[in-house]
Design a protein around this motif. Structure first.
Motif, PDB file in Angstrom:
ATOM      1  N   THR A  53       0.833  -1.203   0.000  1.00 44.12           N
ATOM      2  CA  THR A  53       0.000   0.000   0.000  1.00 44.12           C
ATOM      3  C   THR A  53       0.869   1.255   0.000  1.00 44.12           C
ATOM      4  OG1 THR A  53      -1.761  -1.169   1.167  1.00 44.12           O
ATOM      5  CG2 THR A  53      -1.816   1.240   1.246  1.00 44.12           C
ATOM      6  N   ALA A  54       1.912   1.269   0.822  1.00 44.72           N
ATOM      7  CA  ALA A  54       2.809   2.430   0.876  1.00 44.72           C
ATOM      8  C   ALA A  54       3.516   2.643  -0.459  1.00 44.72           C
ATOM      9  CB  ALA A  54       3.829   2.241   1.998  1.00 44.72           C
ATOM     10  N   ILE A  55       3.938   1.565  -1.096  1.00 43.62           N
ATOM     11  CA  ILE A  55       4.613   1.679  -2.391  1.00 43.62           C
ATOM     12  C   ILE A  55       3.654   2.236  -3.438  1.00 43.62           C
ATOM     13  CG2 ILE A  55       5.610   0.332  -4.288  1.00 43.62           C
ATOM     14  CD1 ILE A  55       6.827  -1.501  -2.043  1.00 43.62           C
ATOM     15  N   LEU A  56       2.420   1.750  -3.435  1.00 51.11           N
ATOM     16  CA  LEU A  56       1.447   2.238  -4.414  1.00 51.11           C
ATOM     17  C   LEU A  56       1.096   3.711  -4.181  1.00 51.11           C
ATOM     18  CD1 LEU A  56      -0.923  -0.839  -4.699  1.00 51.11           C
ATOM     19  CD2 LEU A  56       0.749  -0.030  -6.373  1.00 51.11           C
ATOM     20  N   VAL A  57       0.822   4.086  -2.938  1.00 56.65           N
ATOM     21  CA  VAL A  57       0.486   5.480  -2.640  1.00 56.65           C
ATOM     22  C   VAL A  57       1.686   6.380  -2.922  1.00 56.65           C
ATOM     23  CG1 VAL A  57      -0.131   7.093  -0.789  1.00 56.65           C
ATOM     24  CG2 VAL A  57      -1.310   4.894  -0.968  1.00 56.65           C
ATOM     25  N   GLY A  58       2.868   5.954  -2.488  1.00 60.37           N
ATOM     26  CA  GLY A  58       4.076   6.729  -2.768  1.00 60.37           C
ATOM     27  C   GLY A  58       4.350   6.834  -4.259  1.00 60.37           C
ATOM     28  N   GLY A  59       4.120   5.750  -4.988  1.00 58.13           N
ATOM     29  CA  GLY A  59       4.329   5.758  -6.436  1.00 58.13           C
ATOM     30  C   GLY A  59       3.419   6.737  -7.142  1.00 58.13           C
ATOM     31  N   ILE A  60       2.166   6.775  -6.715  1.00 55.13           N
ATOM     32  CA  ILE A  60       1.229   7.740  -7.296  1.00 55.13           C
ATOM     33  C   ILE A  60       1.723   9.161  -7.025  1.00 55.13           C
ATOM     34  CG2 ILE A  60      -1.105   8.712  -7.091  1.00 55.13           C
ATOM     35  CD1 ILE A  60      -2.056   5.789  -6.556  1.00 55.13           C
ATOM     36  N   GLY A  61       2.191   9.392  -5.793  1.00 59.97           N
ATOM     37  CA  GLY A  61       2.719  10.711  -5.443  1.00 59.97           C
ATOM     38  C   GLY A  61       3.938  11.088  -6.267  1.00 59.97           C
ATOM     39  N   VAL A  62       4.859  10.150  -6.427  1.00 63.94           N
ATOM     40  CA  VAL A  62       6.069  10.429  -7.207  1.00 63.94           C
ATOM     41  C   VAL A  62       5.713  10.698  -8.667  1.00 63.94           C
ATOM     42  CG1 VAL A  62       8.208   9.400  -8.118  1.00 63.94           C
ATOM     43  CG2 VAL A  62       7.666   9.210  -5.691  1.00 63.94           C
ATOM     44  N   LEU A  63       4.859   9.847  -9.253  1.00 65.73           N
ATOM     45  CA  LEU A  63       4.462  10.071 -10.651  1.00 65.73           C
ATOM     46  C   LEU A  63       3.800  11.434 -10.818  1.00 65.73           C
ATOM     47  CD1 LEU A  63       3.102   6.549 -11.677  1.00 65.73           C
ATOM     48  CD2 LEU A  63       5.193   7.665 -12.463  1.00 65.73           C
TER      49      LEU A  63
END
Length: 184
Positions: A53-63
């Motif tokens: 979940t953290a990777i997905l939320v962080g990934g959305i933020g980074v993108l």
């Protein structure tokens, strides 16, 4: 573009975000020795679910930050032997210690003595790494050095495609975990 926060305000925000991060680790039960050990025993998948979940939320933020021009990638060399050995040492340490560095600090914040003792080991490991760095640089880090490379360049797939694949794998993992939990 950089955020308009610096000096004392940046330090205050760092403490507030650090506190929030530790609180979230506790709320998610991933600052618990038993939760982490049971992840490796395949009995409790809380750590996997929280991390995905953290990777997905962080990934959305980074993108979003990259696409919005508010951030840019700072790519480090892909030193594959060093990454493989470091990952192995990290994994063994996490299994033996029962914490990763972030969860160890959160556990210490809640008064865990064994987390504090293990933290001393992390400090000693960091000192050992610093003292042995010249040898590691010449004999480990320089082996299998691929240069500044990211998965999009390696695979020919876009950032968004790779993120979509990661999201699909995470969703499939969540579904599989929940199904296995219901049948157990």
């Amino acid at each position: 573009m950089s955020l308009p926060v610096s000096g004392t305000a940046a330090l205050v925000l760092a403490v507030l975000f650090g506190f929030a991060f530790g609180w979230l680790l506790h709320r998610g039960r991933v600052a618990s020795f038993d939760t982490i050990v049971n992840q490796f025993r395949f009995k409790d998948f809380t750590v996997l679910k929280v991390m995905l979940t953290a990777i997905l939320v962080g990934g959305i933020g980074v993108l979003a930050l990259i696409d919005g021009g508010m951030a840019k990638y700072h790519i480090k060399d892909a030193n594959m032997l060093a990454v493989a050995l470091g990952g192995g040492i990290f994994g063994i340490g996490m299994v033996l210690y029962g914490y990763c560095p972030g969860t160890a600090i959160a556990a210490m914040g809640s008064g865990s003595i064994h987390a504090a003792v293990g933290f001393i080991g992390m400090i000693l490991g960091g000192i050992l790494y610093a003292l042995s760095y010249p040898w590691l640089r010449d004999n480990v880090i320089s082996v299998a050095k691929w240069g500044k490379m990211r998965l999009p360049e390696l695979t020919g797939l876009s950032d968004l495609t790779l993120f979509g694949i990661l999201a699909a794998v995470a969703i499939l993992a969540f579904v599989a975990i929940e199904r296995s939990r219901r049948t157990a």
